[in-house]
Design a protein around this motif. Structure first.
Motif, PDB file in Angstrom:
ATOM      1  N   LEU A 169      -5.496 -24.323  43.306  1.00  0.00           N
ATOM      2  CA  LEU A 169      -5.011 -23.750  42.055  1.00  0.00           C
ATOM      3  C   LEU A 169      -3.753 -24.451  41.549  1.00  0.00           C
ATOM      4  CD1 LEU A 169      -5.495 -21.456  39.970  1.00  0.00           C
ATOM      5  CD2 LEU A 169      -3.901 -20.075  41.321  1.00  0.00           C
ATOM      6  N   LEU A 170      -2.795 -24.717  42.445  1.00  0.00           N
ATOM      7  CA  LEU A 170      -1.480 -25.178  42.018  1.00  0.00           C
ATOM      8  C   LEU A 170      -1.178 -26.638  42.321  1.00  0.00           C
ATOM      9  CD1 LEU A 170       0.576 -22.065  43.182  1.00  0.00           C
ATOM     10  CD2 LEU A 170      -0.267 -22.573  40.872  1.00  0.00           C
ATOM     11  N   GLY A 171      -1.987 -27.276  43.154  1.00  0.00           N
ATOM     12  CA  GLY A 171      -1.709 -28.664  43.523  1.00  0.00           C
ATOM     13  C   GLY A 171      -0.656 -28.739  44.606  1.00  0.00           C
TER      14      GLY A 171
ATOM     15  N   LEU B 282       2.030 -16.267  37.083  1.00  0.00           N
ATOM     16  CA  LEU B 282       2.043 -17.689  36.744  1.00  0.00           C
ATOM     17  C   LEU B 282       1.845 -17.845  35.242  1.00  0.00           C
ATOM     18  CD1 LEU B 282      -0.263 -18.909  39.632  1.00  0.00           C
ATOM     19  CD2 LEU B 282       2.213 -19.165  39.513  1.00  0.00           C
ATOM     20  N   ALA B 283       2.778 -18.510  34.569  1.00  0.00           N
ATOM     21  CA  ALA B 283       2.631 -18.810  33.150  1.00  0.00           C
ATOM     22  C   ALA B 283       1.775 -20.068  33.028  1.00  0.00           C
ATOM     23  CB  ALA B 283       3.995 -19.027  32.510  1.00  0.00           C
ATOM     24  N   VAL B 284       0.816 -20.037  32.104  1.00  0.00           N
ATOM     25  CA  VAL B 284      -0.075 -21.181  31.906  1.00  0.00           C
ATOM     26  C   VAL B 284      -0.134 -21.528  30.424  1.00  0.00           C
ATOM     27  CG1 VAL B 284      -1.467 -20.669  33.956  1.00  0.00           C
ATOM     28  CG2 VAL B 284      -2.143 -19.713  31.755  1.00  0.00           C
ATOM     29  N   ASP B 285      -0.392 -22.802  30.131  1.00  0.00           N
ATOM     30  CA  ASP B 285      -0.486 -23.214  28.733  1.00  0.00           C
ATOM     31  C   ASP B 285      -1.920 -23.158  28.215  1.00  0.00           C
ATOM     32  OD1 ASP B 285      -1.511 -25.386  30.075  1.00  0.00           O
ATOM     33  OD2 ASP B 285      -0.131 -26.844  29.206  1.00  0.00           O
ATOM     34  N   ASP B 286      -2.893 -22.942  29.096  1.00  0.00           N
ATOM     35  CA  ASP B 286      -4.298 -22.831  28.697  1.00  0.00           C
ATOM     36  C   ASP B 286      -4.950 -21.769  29.580  1.00  0.00           C
ATOM     37  OD1 ASP B 286      -7.066 -23.083  28.298  1.00  0.00           O
ATOM     38  OD2 ASP B 286      -6.936 -25.241  27.970  1.00  0.00           O
TER      39      ASP B 286
ATOM     40  N   ALA C  92      -8.711 -22.390  30.687  1.00  0.00           N
ATOM     41  CA  ALA C  92      -8.853 -23.406  31.732  1.00  0.00           C
ATOM     42  C   ALA C  92      -8.306 -22.895  33.063  1.00  0.00           C
ATOM     43  CB  ALA C  92      -8.143 -24.694  31.320  1.00  0.00           C
ATOM     44  N   ALA C  93      -7.180 -22.187  33.022  1.00  0.00           N
ATOM     45  CA  ALA C  93      -6.602 -21.640  34.249  1.00  0.00           C
ATOM     46  C   ALA C  93      -7.530 -20.595  34.867  1.00  0.00           C
ATOM     47  CB  ALA C  93      -5.226 -21.037  33.955  1.00  0.00           C
ATOM     48  N   ASP C  94      -8.185 -19.781  34.035  1.00  0.00           N
ATOM     49  CA  ASP C  94      -9.149 -18.799  34.528  1.00  0.00           C
ATOM     50  C   ASP C  94     -10.289 -19.500  35.252  1.00  0.00           C
ATOM     51  OD1 ASP C  94     -10.488 -15.934  34.307  1.00  0.00           O
ATOM     52  OD2 ASP C  94     -11.993 -17.401  33.643  1.00  0.00           O
TER      53      ASP C  94
ATOM     54  N   PHE D 165      -2.412 -11.648  41.755  1.00  0.00           N
ATOM     55  CA  PHE D 165      -1.582 -12.546  40.949  1.00  0.00           C
ATOM     56  C   PHE D 165      -2.072 -12.503  39.523  1.00  0.00           C
ATOM     57  CE2 PHE D 165      -5.053 -15.256  42.251  1.00  0.00           C
ATOM     58  CZ  PHE D 165      -5.268 -16.129  41.200  1.00  0.00           C
ATOM     59  N   CYS D 166      -1.176 -12.838  38.606  1.00  0.00           N
ATOM     60  CA  CYS D 166      -1.498 -12.842  37.176  1.00  0.00           C
ATOM     61  C   CYS D 166      -1.380 -14.239  36.615  1.00  0.00           C
ATOM     62  CB  CYS D 166      -0.530 -11.932  36.405  1.00  0.00           C
ATOM     63  SG  CYS D 166      -0.614 -10.216  36.855  1.00  0.00           S
ATOM     64  N   LEU D 167      -2.273 -14.553  35.699  1.00  0.00           N
ATOM     65  CA  LEU D 167      -2.143 -15.724  34.851  1.00  0.00           C
ATOM     66  C   LEU D 167      -1.794 -15.202  33.467  1.00  0.00           C
ATOM     67  CD1 LEU D 167      -5.255 -17.834  35.932  1.00  0.00           C
ATOM     68  CD2 LEU D 167      -2.876 -18.063  36.722  1.00  0.00           C
ATOM     69  N   ARG D 168      -0.702 -15.696  32.911  1.00  0.00           N
ATOM     70  CA  ARG D 168      -0.241 -15.236  31.601  1.00  0.00           C
ATOM     71  C   ARG D 168      -0.110 -16.415  30.653  1.00  0.00           C
ATOM     72  NH1 ARG D 168       1.170 -10.092  32.137  1.00  0.00           N
ATOM     73  NH2 ARG D 168       1.914  -9.346  34.146  1.00  0.00           N
ATOM     74  N   ALA D 169      -0.613 -16.227  29.435  1.00  0.00           N
ATOM     75  CA  ALA D 169      -0.476 -17.274  28.429  1.00  0.00           C
ATOM     76  C   ALA D 169       0.993 -17.431  28.078  1.00  0.00           C
ATOM     77  CB  ALA D 169      -1.281 -16.902  27.187  1.00  0.00           C
TER      78      ALA D 169
END
Length: 122
Positions: free
Chosen positions: A25-27, A72-76, A79-81, A117-121
């Protein structure tokens, strides 16, 4: 006095499964010992997966306490989902609807060991 967050530790009964998930997920890079896997990611505190053979996954919401979770803040978001689910995450909310607004939405997942965990735009 200054405090700096140096690491986030998550327990798991299966070190390989949990650390492989976060790594995909994070590299970053993974350093392994018998009891800990250390994930180093640029711009993050260390993610440490700690062996806990009797670990019981949180049953959140509505069950065993989540104890903590990672946002985790994501820009897409879309794609992150896709990446999170392909890496082994289980979507908690929304479960089936992935059409939440990518500009303002957030989604909640569980890692293979059950850590929310959360992914947030962003």
């Amino acid at each position: 006095m200054k405090f700096t967050l140096s690491a986030v530790l998550l327990e798991a009964a299966d070190l390989e499964l949990e650390s492989a998930f976060w790594h995909q997920l994070l590299g970053g890079t993974v350093t392994r010992t018998q009891t800990h896997h250390f994930l180093r990611i640029d711009g993050f505190p260390a993610f440490v997966i700690q062996l806990a053979p009797e670990h019981l996954p949180p049953q959140w919401p509505g069950g065993r306490s989540q104890q903590m979770h990672v946002d985790l803040a994501v820009d897409d978001l879309e794609a992150a989902d896709r990446l999170a689910v392909s890496a082994g995450a289980r979507r908690l909310s929304p479960v089936g609807d992935v059409a939440v607004s990518p500009a303002t939405g957030s989604r909640v997942y569980a890692s293979p060991a059950g850590h929310p965990f959360c992914l947030r735009a962003e």
